[in-house]
Scaffold this motif. Structure first.
Motif, PDB file in Angstrom:
ATOM      1  N   ARG A   1     -22.543  -4.646   8.546  1.00 19.47           N
ATOM      2  CA  ARG A   1     -23.595  -3.980   9.327  1.00 19.47           C
ATOM      3  C   ARG A   1     -23.218  -2.535   9.647  1.00 19.47           C
ATOM      4  NH1 ARG A   1     -25.165  -8.304  13.966  1.00 19.47           N
ATOM      5  NH2 ARG A   1     -26.298  -6.472  14.786  1.00 19.47           N
ATOM      6  N   ILE A   2     -21.951  -2.292   9.933  1.00 19.94           N
ATOM      7  CA  ILE A   2     -21.505  -0.922  10.188  1.00 19.94           C
ATOM      8  C   ILE A   2     -21.587  -0.090   8.909  1.00 19.94           C
ATOM      9  CG2 ILE A   2     -19.461   0.468  10.716  1.00 19.94           C
ATOM     10  CD1 ILE A   2     -18.740  -1.619  12.820  1.00 19.94           C
TER      11      ILE A   2
ATOM     12  N   GLN B   1     -25.065   1.017   8.293  1.00 14.89           N
ATOM     13  CA  GLN B   1     -25.498   2.115   9.151  1.00 14.89           C
ATOM     14  C   GLN B   1     -25.031   3.457   8.611  1.00 14.89           C
ATOM     15  OE1 GLN B   1     -27.719   1.646  11.700  1.00 14.89           O
ATOM     16  NE2 GLN B   1     -27.627  -0.391  10.760  1.00 14.89           N
TER      17      GLN B   1
ATOM     18  N   ARG C   1     -26.905   5.066   5.769  1.00 14.30           N
ATOM     19  CA  ARG C   1     -28.088   5.817   6.191  1.00 14.30           C
ATOM     20  C   ARG C   1     -27.717   7.163   6.806  1.00 14.30           C
ATOM     21  NH1 ARG C   1     -29.173   0.461   8.327  1.00 14.30           N
ATOM     22  NH2 ARG C   1     -30.698  -0.628   7.004  1.00 14.30           N
TER      23      ARG C   1
ATOM     24  N   GLU D   1     -26.420  -1.288  15.065  1.00 13.50           N
ATOM     25  CA  GLU D   1     -27.640  -0.553  14.739  1.00 13.50           C
ATOM     26  C   GLU D   1     -27.897   0.633  15.676  1.00 13.50           C
ATOM     27  OE1 GLU D   1     -27.430  -4.072  12.572  1.00 13.50           O
ATOM     28  OE2 GLU D   1     -27.341  -3.882  14.767  1.00 13.50           O
TER      29      GLU D   1
ATOM     30  N   ALA E   1     -26.608   5.205  14.677  1.00  9.20           N
ATOM     31  CA  ALA E   1     -27.368   6.411  14.325  1.00  9.20           C
ATOM     32  C   ALA E   1     -27.845   7.141  15.578  1.00  9.20           C
ATOM     33  CB  ALA E   1     -28.548   6.037  13.441  1.00  9.20           C
TER      34      ALA E   1
END
Length: 316
Positions: free
Chosen positions: A23-24, A27, A30, A102, A105
């Motif tokens: 998941r990191i 991120q 992106r 999440e 960012a």
């Protein structure tokens, strides 16, 4: 490219570390303008946590691992990892997936706007009503007695500029109350609210003792009010005792034959004052214990092993 360090403390989190890593990584995919490193610090886990992190580190050179020689606790270990980070900014988060990656960012966006501290603030928690009440009571109490304004519902999850990390390094506290230390430094901060989900896998490592330890650490680190209350209570109870004694004396002189004091007031008074003394001796002991910890100046952790710290952070 600016480097962002993500620091994660873990203990027996074999079911969560792989999902956290993926998941990191998603991120930062992106955020192509930033490079990152992900530092895990393991508190001598007894399950397969270390093996799984090593497998991830073998495939992703951005993943780094510190293995402690023993379990140094949930306060000292994450602080040590924070001080090993090389990034222009450092993001601290737990490994139990209750602090959502999440938000990275948004953390970075706030940082680029000039905030040196970006705090993840819980605006809701998916837990029992009783535990929510206890947590609210604690944050309200410590916020009210603290000599500095603490960030409500902030647990340490957030982003810290390199300048903040260097100030923390100079403080050199061997047993820091981190969320209070960040508030005490005094930099302007941004708050990012989030709802903390329930733990999906594994069990919480917090128990009554660890929560009590954190609460007492916060109080002794940032408030002198309890110890001053002990002094004021001593004066107040002494005055009350004197008034009661004078009242009994006058009433006895006026009603010598009718008034019998009896043993009940003596026994009740004895246990009341004994319990008050024990309570405030305990508070005094907590402050002495905090001083003792500072005087010992023991290292935050003793490392057993490092993985990938001599490797470049460019990617897998």
């Amino acid at each position: 490219m600016k480097l962002i360090s993500v620091v994660t403390g873990c203990f027996n989190e074999e079911d969560n570390v792989e999902e956290l890593h993926s998941r990191i990584r998603a991120q930062f995919e992106r955020l192509p303008a930033y490079d990152y490193e992900h530092i895990f610090i393991d508190n001598a886990s007894t399950d397969a946590t270390v093996a799984r992190i090593k497998a991830m580190a073998a495939n992703d050179r951005r993943v780094k691992l510190i293995v402690n020689a023993r379990n140094f606790g949930h306060i000292r270990s994450p602080m040590h990892a924070l001080l090993q980070a090389r990034g222009d900014a450092v993001i601290a988060m737990a490994s139990d997936l209750q602090e959502p990656p999440e938000l990275i960012a948004e953390f970075v966006q706030k940082w680029e706007q000039g905030y040196r501290v970006v705090a993840g603030v819980r605006c809701g928690v998916q837990r029992t009503a009783a535990m929510s009440f206890v947590r609210r009571a604690f944050y309200t109490t410590i916020g009210g007695i603290s000599e500095t304004r603490l960030i409500p519902n902030f647990t340490g999850f957030g982003l810290y500029d390199r300048s903040v990390v260097e100030v923390v390094r100079r403080v050199d506290d061997p047993y820091p109350y981190f969320r209070g230390l960040i508030a005490d430094i005094g930099f302007d901060h941004a708050e990012v609210p989030f709802v903390q989900p329930q733990r999906a896998r594994g069990i919480s490592k917090n128990n009554f003792y660890t929560l009590y330890d954190m609460a007492i650490l916060g109080i002794t680190s940032h408030s002198k009010l309890p110890i001053r209350l002990a002094t004021m209570a001593g004066f107040a109870l002494s005055a009350l005792s004197l008034l009661v004694a004078l009242g009994y004396l006058v009433y006895k002189l006026l009603r010598w034959d009718q008034f019998s004091v009896g043993m009940a007031p003596v026994v009740i008074g004895f246990f009341f004052f004994a319990s008050v003394q024990l309570f405030f001796i305990g508070i005094l002991g907590e402050y002495i214990a905090a001083i003792h910890t500072q005087v010992l100046r023991r290292p935050l952790v003793v490392e057993k092993e490092r993985v990938n710290f001599d490797a470049p952070t460019t990617g897998a």
